[in-house]
Design an enzyme around this catalytic site. Structure first.
Site, short mmCIF file in Angstrom:
data_model
loop_
_atom_site.label_atom_id
_atom_site.label_comp_id
_atom_site.label_asym_id
_atom_site.label_seq_id
_atom_site.Cartn_x
_atom_site.Cartn_y
_atom_site.Cartn_z
N GLY A 198 -61.95 14.15 -15.55
CA GLY A 198 -62.28 13.40 -16.76
C GLY A 198 -62.70 11.96 -16.50
O GLY A 198 -62.82 11.17 -17.43
N GLU B 82 -58.41 20.30 -7.59
CA GLU B 82 -58.85 19.32 -8.58
C GLU B 82 -58.17 17.98 -8.28
O GLU B 82 -57.03 17.75 -8.69
CB GLU B 82 -58.44 19.76 -9.99
CG GLU B 82 -59.05 21.07 -10.44
CD GLU B 82 -59.09 21.18 -11.95
OE1 GLU B 82 -60.21 21.28 -12.49
OE2 GLU B 82 -58.05 21.14 -12.59
N GLU C 174 -52.63 18.19 -15.66
CA GLU C 174 -52.20 17.61 -16.93
C GLU C 174 -50.83 18.15 -17.33
O GLU C 174 -50.04 17.45 -17.97
CB GLU C 174 -53.26 17.88 -18.01
CG GLU C 174 -54.46 16.96 -17.78
CD GLU C 174 -55.81 17.55 -18.15
OE1 GLU C 174 -55.85 18.57 -18.85
OE2 GLU C 174 -56.83 16.97 -17.72
N ASN D 144 -62.34 25.37 -18.71
CA ASN D 144 -61.03 24.97 -19.23
C ASN D 144 -61.26 24.03 -20.42
O ASN D 144 -61.55 22.86 -20.24
CB ASN D 144 -60.23 24.27 -18.12
CG ASN D 144 -58.90 23.75 -18.63
OD1 ASN D 144 -58.47 24.08 -19.74
ND2 ASN D 144 -58.22 22.96 -17.81
N TRP D 145 -61.09 24.59 -21.61
CA TRP D 145 -61.34 23.79 -22.82
C TRP D 145 -60.22 22.79 -23.10
O TRP D 145 -60.35 21.95 -24.00
CB TRP D 145 -61.48 24.71 -24.03
CG TRP D 145 -62.72 25.53 -24.07
CD1 TRP D 145 -63.74 25.56 -23.16
CD2 TRP D 145 -63.08 26.46 -25.11
NE1 TRP D 145 -64.72 26.45 -23.57
CE2 TRP D 145 -64.33 27.01 -24.76
CE3 TRP D 145 -62.47 26.87 -26.29
CZ2 TRP D 145 -64.98 27.97 -25.56
CZ3 TRP D 145 -63.11 27.80 -27.09
CH2 TRP D 145 -64.36 28.35 -26.73
N LYS D 146 -59.09 22.92 -22.41
CA LYS D 146 -57.93 22.05 -22.66
C LYS D 146 -57.57 22.12 -24.16
O LYS D 146 -57.65 23.21 -24.73
CB LYS D 146 -58.21 20.63 -22.17
CG LYS D 146 -58.72 20.66 -20.71
CD LYS D 146 -58.78 19.33 -20.05
CE LYS D 146 -59.29 19.49 -18.62
NZ LYS D 146 -59.29 18.26 -17.87
N SER E 253 -64.80 16.46 -12.97
CA SER E 253 -66.09 15.87 -13.38
C SER E 253 -67.29 16.70 -12.92
O SER E 253 -68.34 16.14 -12.57
CB SER E 253 -66.20 14.42 -12.89
OG SER E 253 -65.21 13.61 -13.53
N GLY F 276 -64.00 21.12 -16.99
CA GLY F 276 -63.32 20.66 -18.19
C GLY F 276 -64.31 20.20 -19.24
O GLY F 276 -64.93 21.00 -19.93
N GLY F 277 -64.49 18.89 -19.33
CA GLY F 277 -65.32 18.29 -20.38
C GLY F 277 -66.69 18.94 -20.56
O GLY F 277 -67.11 19.20 -21.70
N HIS G 167 -51.89 23.16 -13.91
CA HIS G 167 -52.92 22.14 -14.07
C HIS G 167 -52.28 20.75 -13.98
O HIS G 167 -51.15 20.54 -14.43
CB HIS G 167 -53.64 22.31 -15.41
CG HIS G 167 -54.87 21.48 -15.50
ND1 HIS G 167 -54.84 20.14 -15.80
CD2 HIS G 167 -56.16 21.79 -15.27
CE1 HIS G 167 -56.07 19.66 -15.77
NE2 HIS G 167 -56.90 20.64 -15.44
#
Ligand code: 13P
Length: 256
Positions: A172, A166, A96, A7-9, A212, A233-234, A94
């Site tokens: 993050g 999640e 976010e 997931n590149w967001k 994470s 993610g990151g 998600h």
């Protein structure tokens, strides 16, 4: 087969960096395509160009959201019908989106059903906030989100349905969840899926851990008996780091 999803967001901010990132992970992902399903979720504007690069690689493509209607006066929205053709997956609900654009459980249910009805795969995200976790309310929150999110799903959808656990406090933050907590919550999710859409479906639905995840900690999750992969993610924005997550997952599942 396990699923490793990137997931590149809202990253990267230009197309050249997006394509470089895809090229960086493509050969590793392709090399393990018989053991791990890899899916990349770029921002909407990069989807078409990324889909061109992924042709015949076995690497899947997904969108980070979709609306519940297929067309009409819904300014700014993108429908499952528009994504069908180059995407195989869509992330729904998600945290976010729940936090920053007010997505509700009801919206998540409608979106999940709409995506599945177009024969796309849906990754429905659930997870508790830090306050809930500290108050020992994780089970209650996750149960509510799964029940509400699956309200419009049936057993026919189970092969294309993925639920990503999640914990919001792990996203993050560098504070990945203790594998024991992740395991118990994934077991709870599978039980609720069984209650909602049947025991056969509960066996087919894949459940991921996210929050994470890095090359250095992925093994402890993909080794869990009920874990069918990870949502990253990151660490998915670093081609070598993400490639290593794919390698470790392939290794672990190769020994199952
Ligand atoms: P991080 O891996 O950056 O914690 O993000 C997880 C996530 O939100 C994936 O959807």
């Amino acid at each position: 087969m396990p699923l490793v999803a990137a997931n590149w967001k809202m990253n990267p901010t230009n197309i050249d960096d997006a394509l470089d990132l895809v090229r960086g992970v493509m050969s590793v992902a392709r090399g393990h395509a018989d053991r791990v399903e890899v899916a990349i979720f770029p921002p909407f504007p990069w989807l078409l160009a990324v889909s061109d690069l992924l042709v015949e690689t076995g690497v899947k493509l997904g969108a980070q959201d979709a609306f519940w209607e297929n067309s009409g006066a819904f300014t700014g929205e993108v429908s499952p019908a528009m994504l069908k053709g180059w995407c195989q997956w869509v992330i729904i609900g998600h945290s976010e989106r729940r936090l920053y654009v007010g997505e509700t459980d009801e919206m998540v249910a409608k979106k999940t059903a709409a995506v599945l009805s177009r024969e796309l795969g849906a990754i429905m995200c659930v997870g508790e906030l830090l306050d809930h976790y500290d108050e020992g309310r994780s089970d209650e929150i996750v149960t509510g989100q799964v029940r509400a999110g699956l309200a419009e799903c049936s057993a026919d959808d189970s092969a294309r349905l993925v639920i990503a656990y999640e914990p919001v406090w792990a996203i993050g933050s560098g504070r990945n969840a203790d594998p024991e907590h992740a395991y118990k919550t994934m077991r709870l999710i599978r039980r609720i899926v069984g209650e909602m859409i049947g025991a056969g479906a509960a066996r087919k639905v894949r459940i991921l851990y996210g929050g994470s995840v890095k090359a250095a900690n992925v093994q402890q999750y993909v080794e869990l008996p009920l874990c069918d992969g990870v949502l990253v993610g990151g660490a998915s924005l670093d081609a070598e780091e993400f490639a290593q997550i794919v390698r470790v997952t392939a290794e672990v599942y190769g020994h199952r």
